[in-house]
Design a protein around this motif. Structure first.
Motif, PDB file in Angstrom:
ATOM      1  N   ALA A   1     -25.962  50.793  26.342  1.00  0.00           N
ATOM      2  CA  ALA A   1     -27.207  50.157  25.909  1.00  0.00           C
ATOM      3  C   ALA A   1     -26.955  48.775  25.323  1.00  0.00           C
ATOM      4  O   ALA A   1     -27.748  47.849  25.523  1.00  0.00           O
ATOM      5  CB  ALA A   1     -27.920  51.054  24.893  1.00  0.00           C
ATOM      6  N   GLN A   2     -25.863  48.619  24.597  1.00  0.00           N
ATOM      7  CA  GLN A   2     -25.532  47.306  24.042  1.00  0.00           C
ATOM      8  C   GLN A   2     -25.250  46.306  25.157  1.00  0.00           C
ATOM      9  O   GLN A   2     -25.712  45.161  25.109  1.00  0.00           O
ATOM     10  CB  GLN A   2     -24.313  47.428  23.124  1.00  0.00           C
ATOM     11  CG  GLN A   2     -24.605  48.087  21.786  1.00  0.00           C
ATOM     12  CD  GLN A   2     -23.347  48.335  20.966  1.00  0.00           C
ATOM     13  OE1 GLN A   2     -22.267  48.579  21.515  1.00  0.00           O
ATOM     14  NE2 GLN A   2     -23.471  48.310  19.657  1.00  0.00           N
ATOM     15  N   THR A   3     -24.503  46.740  26.166  1.00  0.00           N
ATOM     16  CA  THR A   3     -24.151  45.848  27.276  1.00  0.00           C
ATOM     17  C   THR A   3     -25.387  45.408  28.056  1.00  0.00           C
ATOM     18  O   THR A   3     -25.505  44.240  28.451  1.00  0.00           O
ATOM     19  CB  THR A   3     -23.167  46.549  28.224  1.00  0.00           C
ATOM     20  OG1 THR A   3     -21.971  46.899  27.505  1.00  0.00           O
ATOM     21  CG2 THR A   3     -22.796  45.644  29.388  1.00  0.00           C
ATOM     22  N   SER A   4     -26.315  46.336  28.269  1.00  0.00           N
ATOM     23  CA  SER A   4     -27.524  46.039  29.048  1.00  0.00           C
ATOM     24  C   SER A   4     -28.677  45.540  28.180  1.00  0.00           C
ATOM     25  O   SER A   4     -29.765  45.285  28.689  1.00  0.00           O
ATOM     26  CB  SER A   4     -27.962  47.284  29.823  1.00  0.00           C
ATOM     27  OG  SER A   4     -28.277  48.342  28.935  1.00  0.00           O
ATOM     28  N   ARG A   5     -28.434  45.409  26.863  1.00  0.00           N
ATOM     29  CA  ARG A   5     -29.465  44.984  25.913  1.00  0.00           C
ATOM     30  C   ARG A   5     -30.703  45.869  25.994  1.00  0.00           C
ATOM     31  O   ARG A   5     -31.839  45.395  25.928  1.00  0.00           O
ATOM     32  CB  ARG A   5     -29.811  43.499  26.102  1.00  0.00           C
ATOM     33  CG  ARG A   5     -28.628  42.573  25.878  1.00  0.00           C
ATOM     34  CD  ARG A   5     -29.056  41.116  25.853  1.00  0.00           C
ATOM     35  NE  ARG A   5     -29.965  40.827  24.745  1.00  0.00           N
ATOM     36  CZ  ARG A   5     -29.575  40.651  23.482  1.00  0.00           C
ATOM     37  NH1 ARG A   5     -28.295  40.750  23.149  1.00  0.00           N
ATOM     38  NH2 ARG A   5     -30.464  40.388  22.551  1.00  0.00           N
ATOM     39  N   ASP A   6     -30.443  47.142  26.120  1.00  0.00           N
ATOM     40  CA  ASP A   6     -31.504  48.153  26.167  1.00  0.00           C
ATOM     41  C   ASP A   6     -31.730  48.632  24.735  1.00  0.00           C
ATOM     42  O   ASP A   6     -31.077  49.548  24.252  1.00  0.00           O
ATOM     43  CB  ASP A   6     -31.061  49.306  27.085  1.00  0.00           C
ATOM     44  CG  ASP A   6     -32.008  50.487  27.060  1.00  0.00           C
ATOM     45  OD1 ASP A   6     -33.110  50.382  26.481  1.00  0.00           O
ATOM     46  OD2 ASP A   6     -31.636  51.538  27.615  1.00  0.00           O
TER      47      ASP A   6
ATOM     48  N   ARG B   1     -26.225  52.967  39.808  1.00  0.00           N
ATOM     49  CA  ARG B   1     -25.907  51.843  38.917  1.00  0.00           C
ATOM     50  C   ARG B   1     -27.117  51.455  38.082  1.00  0.00           C
ATOM     51  O   ARG B   1     -27.522  50.278  38.014  1.00  0.00           O
ATOM     52  CB  ARG B   1     -25.400  50.647  39.732  1.00  0.00           C
ATOM     53  CG  ARG B   1     -24.106  50.947  40.478  1.00  0.00           C
ATOM     54  CD  ARG B   1     -23.578  49.748  41.229  1.00  0.00           C
ATOM     55  NE  ARG B   1     -22.341  50.056  41.936  1.00  0.00           N
ATOM     56  CZ  ARG B   1     -21.667  49.193  42.679  1.00  0.00           C
ATOM     57  NH1 ARG B   1     -22.121  47.949  42.830  1.00  0.00           N
ATOM     58  NH2 ARG B   1     -20.537  49.556  43.277  1.00  0.00           N
ATOM     59  N   ASP B   2     -27.663  52.467  37.429  1.00  0.00           N
ATOM     60  CA  ASP B   2     -28.849  52.301  36.600  1.00  0.00           C
ATOM     61  C   ASP B   2     -28.432  52.471  35.142  1.00  0.00           C
ATOM     62  O   ASP B   2     -28.412  53.597  34.623  1.00  0.00           O
ATOM     63  CB  ASP B   2     -29.896  53.347  37.000  1.00  0.00           C
ATOM     64  CG  ASP B   2     -31.125  53.314  36.116  1.00  0.00           C
ATOM     65  OD1 ASP B   2     -31.258  52.392  35.297  1.00  0.00           O
ATOM     66  OD2 ASP B   2     -31.959  54.237  36.236  1.00  0.00           O
ATOM     67  N   PRO B   3     -28.078  51.380  34.428  1.00  0.00           N
ATOM     68  CA  PRO B   3     -27.582  51.528  33.059  1.00  0.00           C
ATOM     69  C   PRO B   3     -28.601  52.096  32.087  1.00  0.00           C
ATOM     70  O   PRO B   3     -28.247  52.848  31.172  1.00  0.00           O
ATOM     71  CB  PRO B   3     -27.178  50.098  32.669  1.00  0.00           C
ATOM     72  CG  PRO B   3     -27.971  49.218  33.567  1.00  0.00           C
ATOM     73  CD  PRO B   3     -28.109  49.980  34.856  1.00  0.00           C
ATOM     74  N   VAL B   4     -29.878  51.744  32.275  1.00  0.00           N
ATOM     75  CA  VAL B   4     -30.906  52.277  31.380  1.00  0.00           C
ATOM     76  C   VAL B   4     -31.047  53.786  31.578  1.00  0.00           C
ATOM     77  O   VAL B   4     -31.097  54.564  30.619  1.00  0.00           O
ATOM     78  CB  VAL B   4     -32.258  51.571  31.618  1.00  0.00           C
ATOM     79  CG1 VAL B   4     -33.347  52.204  30.751  1.00  0.00           C
ATOM     80  CG2 VAL B   4     -32.148  50.084  31.300  1.00  0.00           C
ATOM     81  N   GLY B   5     -31.079  54.214  32.845  1.00  0.00           N
ATOM     82  CA  GLY B   5     -31.169  55.638  33.130  1.00  0.00           C
ATOM     83  C   GLY B   5     -29.945  56.393  32.653  1.00  0.00           C
ATOM     84  O   GLY B   5     -30.046  57.510  32.120  1.00  0.00           O
TER      85      GLY B   5
ATOM     86  N   GLY C   1     -21.978  57.805  21.522  1.00  0.00           N
ATOM     87  CA  GLY C   1     -21.191  56.567  21.512  1.00  0.00           C
ATOM     88  C   GLY C   1     -21.173  55.904  22.876  1.00  0.00           C
ATOM     89  O   GLY C   1     -21.286  54.673  22.984  1.00  0.00           O
ATOM     90  N   ALA C   2     -21.046  56.707  23.938  1.00  0.00           N
ATOM     91  CA  ALA C   2     -21.075  56.164  25.299  1.00  0.00           C
ATOM     92  C   ALA C   2     -22.440  55.555  25.609  1.00  0.00           C
ATOM     93  O   ALA C   2     -22.535  54.477  26.220  1.00  0.00           O
ATOM     94  CB  ALA C   2     -20.740  57.260  26.307  1.00  0.00           C
TER      95      ALA C   2
END
Length: 341
Positions: free
Chosen positions: A239-244, A203-207, A233-234
């Motif tokens: 990245a948008q959700t996690s503000r990355d 559960r590492d969104p940045v990775g 796109g994915a």
């Protein structure tokens, strides 16, 4: 503190450029760590160092590698004063990746070797995994993919031995970078797809976004534009959700390239508008410059020379503000070619 410093992908698209750092050199780090601990530094709290490290991590994720180095060096001095070797290792991770982003490879190699030494001395297997991955990134930057691959195989072996899922996903993802450098695009795609299963388990969104961007790069090299667009796109959505912001900008660059390649120019322009807005929100002049240059190139591709001239002129002003004479000369040359048409 959980290890969260993730490797940047090999950015194979347009307009690679980074701010020149205003921090000290590798020699400065050595002097800083071996000077006598003053009474003032002795009073610095672990909480202050932890805060500096978190700030540095946020600065790196937002694209401000130079500021991340400044925060990291301040945190490192405190951790050294209180003798926290594990925290020093985490800080070296941040410093190493920031130096790489700034293309200061000598400083990057110095801190990465220090980080790996600390991990080995303390039998810190996770630290060894991440240290080896970071060194592999440096080797790729130096144009040594074979050596990078061997380093990553060592990291992967350790990760599998100690059942470190996060390290296994990272090592596989970076082995994909090696495969791309060697022109083995199908192999890279398989490595990235396998890496994604581990990234999602942790559960590492940045990775996950980083690996998806890497996968997008591989599809792009293979000229599979449908998969390229879907994958970038994915990455953009995550990245948008996690503000990355780092992966968000990178995904947009990939999408602009891919949509332009298949003639979807309006979609590419819409994405560039997003990119420019993000850069301005971050007050990151370097990223704003990249956005303007991307706009100019796309309008030039569309033979819309008045708009291309406008964006080249705006980009030149920013290059002057950043005192980037090399970029200014490149942009001025492009503008002169436009004016002749």
């Amino acid at each position: 503190m959980k290890q969260r410093y993730l490797l940047s992908g090999c950015y194979v698209l347009l307009f690679i450029g980074l701010l020149s750092p205003t921090v000290g050199s590798a020699a400065d780090i050595t002097q800083q760590l071996h000077r006598p601990v003053s009474s003032s530094s002795g009073r610095q709290s672990r909480e202050q160092a932890d805060t500096l490290l978190r700030i540095g991590e946020q600065q790196y994720a937002s694209g401000f590698a130079d500021k991340a180095v400044t925060s990291g060096l301040e945190a490192l001095e405190i951790y050294h004063a209180i003798g926290d070797f594990k925290a020093q290792g985490f800080t070296y991770d941040l410093l190493g990746m920031s130096y790489i982003q700034l293309n200061r490879l000598k400083e990057g190699e110095d801190v990465m070797r220090r980080r790996l030494a600390i991990a080995r001395d303390n039998k810190d297997f996770q630290g060894q995994i991440f240290g080896l991955n970071n060194i592999s990134t440096l080797l790729l930057r130096k144009g040594e993919p074979i050596a990078a691959g061997k380093t990553l195989e060592e990291a992967l072996t350790i990760a599998r031995h100690v059942k470190n899922i996060e390290g296994e996903g990272l090592s596989l993802s970076n082995l994909g970078l090696v495969a791309i450098r060697l022109g083995e695009y199908n192999k890279a795609i398989k490595l990235y797809e396998t890496a994604l299963t581990f990234r999602r388990q942790t559960r590492d969104p940045v990775g996950e976004a980083n690996t998806l961007n890497n996968l997008g790069d591989a599809y792009l090299e293979a000229r599979d534009y449908q998969e390229t667009i879907g994958t970038y796109g994915a990455a953009l959505r995550i990245a948008q959700t996690s503000r990355d912001r780092t992966n968000q900008l990178r995904a947009i660059d990939g999408l602009v390239f891919a949509h332009s390649a298949v003639g979807r120019y309006q979609r590419a322009l819409d994405l560039l508008a997003q990119r420019l807005n993000i850069s301005q929100e971050l007050q990151n002049l370097r990223e704003e410059l990249k956005s303007l240059e991307s706009y100019a190139n796309l309008y030039e591709q569309l033979s819309n020379y008045p708009s291309a001239r406008n964006f080249y002129e705006r980009a030149i002003v920013l290059a002057q503000t950043l005192a980037d004479s090399k970029k200014e000369a490149q942009l001025t040359n492009r503008l002169s070619q436009i004016v002749k048409r």
